[in-house]
Motif scaffolding. Structure first.
Motif, PDB file in Angstrom:
ATOM      1  N   VAL A  10       0.816  -1.219   0.000  1.00  0.00           N
ATOM      2  CA  VAL A  10       0.000   0.000   0.000  1.00  0.00           C
ATOM      3  C   VAL A  10       0.850   1.269   0.000  1.00  0.00           C
ATOM      4  O   VAL A  10       0.557   2.220  -0.753  1.00  0.00           O
ATOM      5  CB  VAL A  10      -0.993  -0.007   1.184  1.00  0.00           C
ATOM      6  N   ALA A  13       1.871   2.076  -3.445  1.00  0.00           N
ATOM      7  CA  ALA A  13       0.726   2.511  -4.246  1.00  0.00           C
ATOM      8  C   ALA A  13       0.383   3.965  -3.943  1.00  0.00           C
ATOM      9  O   ALA A  13       0.089   4.759  -4.851  1.00  0.00           O
ATOM     10  CB  ALA A  13      -0.477   1.612  -3.981  1.00  0.00           C
ATOM     11  N   HIS A  25      -6.419  -1.164  -8.990  1.00  0.00           N
ATOM     12  CA  HIS A  25      -6.263  -2.113  -7.888  1.00  0.00           C
ATOM     13  C   HIS A  25      -6.824  -3.487  -8.257  1.00  0.00           C
ATOM     14  O   HIS A  25      -8.033  -3.677  -8.345  1.00  0.00           O
ATOM     15  CB  HIS A  25      -6.951  -1.588  -6.623  1.00  0.00           C
ATOM     16  N   ASN A  27      -5.520  -5.979  -6.337  1.00  0.00           N
ATOM     17  CA  ASN A  27      -4.881  -6.647  -5.197  1.00  0.00           C
ATOM     18  C   ASN A  27      -5.826  -7.031  -4.073  1.00  0.00           C
ATOM     19  O   ASN A  27      -5.488  -7.896  -3.264  1.00  0.00           O
ATOM     20  CB  ASN A  27      -3.788  -5.749  -4.611  1.00  0.00           C
ATOM     21  N   MET A 341      -1.809  -2.690  -9.412  1.00  0.00           N
ATOM     22  CA  MET A 341      -1.374  -3.220  -8.125  1.00  0.00           C
ATOM     23  C   MET A 341      -1.926  -4.632  -7.991  1.00  0.00           C
ATOM     24  O   MET A 341      -3.134  -4.844  -8.113  1.00  0.00           O
ATOM     25  CB  MET A 341      -1.867  -2.351  -6.980  1.00  0.00           C
TER      26      MET A 341
END
Length: 387
Positions: A10, A13, A25, A27, A341
């Motif tokens: 995180v 990101a 995202h 993830n 991500m």
């Protein structure tokens, strides 16, 4: 405590976003499906004047309605078999603490939900992994592998059905094999069924609570988070007909006093959500899955498991270290101002070294966004210096 493979990236990101990069995202399993309006309205329009504690195990009214929900799914339980928890996470923590002492063992097919490692560490419990393989879609490993791993310290077998991170849906026959094994060795069978509503291709979810003769051995962990797109409500359940487990878990629950009151109000209202909502959600996730698999199949050098439930997909990449690749995506790579991500899969394994070149993708984004994300991933693999 182990780091979360889902959340540890995180900070990278956030730094990318500060540089003006649009991070897509893939993830985390945070659905973008709207929360049922009836749940939101129940909080907005309630007439609570004192936001008081509820009962430790959750309100009688809510638990009775949850029991009625299970009855619709061919699961016969009483409200007394249910403890409302602060998310499915707390239910898992209660289970670990209730069925095992420090040094005891729980057998889990891997890859598995990464936080099982954390809950086990917190309880002093040893995870004994049984490897499942992307080549057979992460199906249940041979039952003989489980039996060989049973020791005098083994207390349970834990599965996630449908699976996070694999999306695999255990068959009725596989559940019956596990059922016979735990009865033979007097163990618990714990099933994390938070994705029970999401099964595709005409397949049906079979709960361990439906299995005859398993009443004293079965424990289910459940949650409203994914079912109603209510991750922030933090309401889950521990469900078992074993009175000793309920009595013991209640002691852990008493230590945190009660589950959140407003969230129970919202979750109770969510039970009025019509079946049409779930039909639409399943149709949407099926389309997203199919698009994701189609787009990923166009990338040379990768292998993909076909999810049958939940909303996750395991992907094997032509890289040596997915952790390094995932960090590189956020720190060094962008395509027209965008990057992706992902969740490196190493943290979903207990066996050291496994999953190093795998990632988990959560297909909880709109279809156009998913297609764009895979395009970015494809170009990133071309440019990645260690690929």
């Amino acid at each position: 405590m182990p780091e979360s493979p889902i959340r540890k990236l995180v900070p990278f990101a956030e730094e990318a976003k500060e540089r003006g990069v649009d991070v897509i995202h893939l993830n985390i399993g945070q659905p973008d499906i709207k929360t049922p309006q009836v749940a939101l309205d129940a909080v907005r329009n309630n007439d609570v004047e004192v936001l008081s504690y509820s009962r430790t195990e959750g309100t009688d009214q809510y638990r009775k309605k949850v029991a009625a929900y299970y009855a619709k799914h061919d699961v016969k339980v009483s409200h007394k078999d249910i403890i409302v928890t602060t998310g499915g996470s707390e239910a898992l923590a209660f289970v670990m603490g209730s069925i095992a002492d420090a040094g005891d063992e729980v057998i889990i097919p891997e890859p598995f939900y990464a936080n099982y490692n954390g809950f086990a560490v917190a309880a002093g419990v040893k995870v004994v992994p049984i490897v499942s393989d992307i080549e057979d879609n992460f199906a249940l490993p041979p039952i003989e592998e489980f039996e060989k791993s049973i020791t005098p310290r083994t207390r349970a077998i834990l599965i996630c059905n449908p699976g996070n991170p694999t999306g695999y849906l255990y068959t009725k026959e596989e559940i019956k094999k596990l059922s016979a094994l735990v009865k033979k060795h007097d163990l618990f069978l714990v099933a994390d069924e938070v994705y029970r509503e999401f099964a595709y291709d005409g397949l049906q979810h079979y709960s361990i609570l439906q299995e005859p003769g398993l009443e004293e051995h079965s424990i289910v962990v459940d949650s409203v988070s994914k079912r109603y797109s209510m991750c922030g409500a933090r309401i889950g359940f521990l469900v078992t007909r074993n009175r000793a487990v309920i009595t013991t878990a209640l002691k852990f629950a008493q230590a945190r006093l009660s589950p959140p009151t407003y969230a129970q109000i919202a979750s109770e209202a969510a039970l009025e959500t019509p079946q049409s909502y779930f039909d639409e959600v399943i149709e949407e996730y099926t389309e997203r899955r199919n698009i994701l698999l189609r787009e990923l199949s166009r990338i040379e050098g990768i292998r993909v498991a076909r999810p049958q439930g939940a909303f996750y997909c395991m992907v094997e990449l032509p890289v040596k270290d997915a952790d390094e690749f995932a960090q590189w995506l956020l720190e060094k790579f962008q395509l027209d101002g965008q990057t992706v991500m992902v969740a490196p899969a190493g943290g979903f394994y207990a066996t050291e070294g496994l999953g190093k070149n795998q990632i988990r993708i959560a297909y909880v984004l709109e279809k156009d966004r998913l297609i764009r994300a895979v395009d970015i991933l494809k170009e990133a693999l071309k440019q990645y210096p260690s690929a």
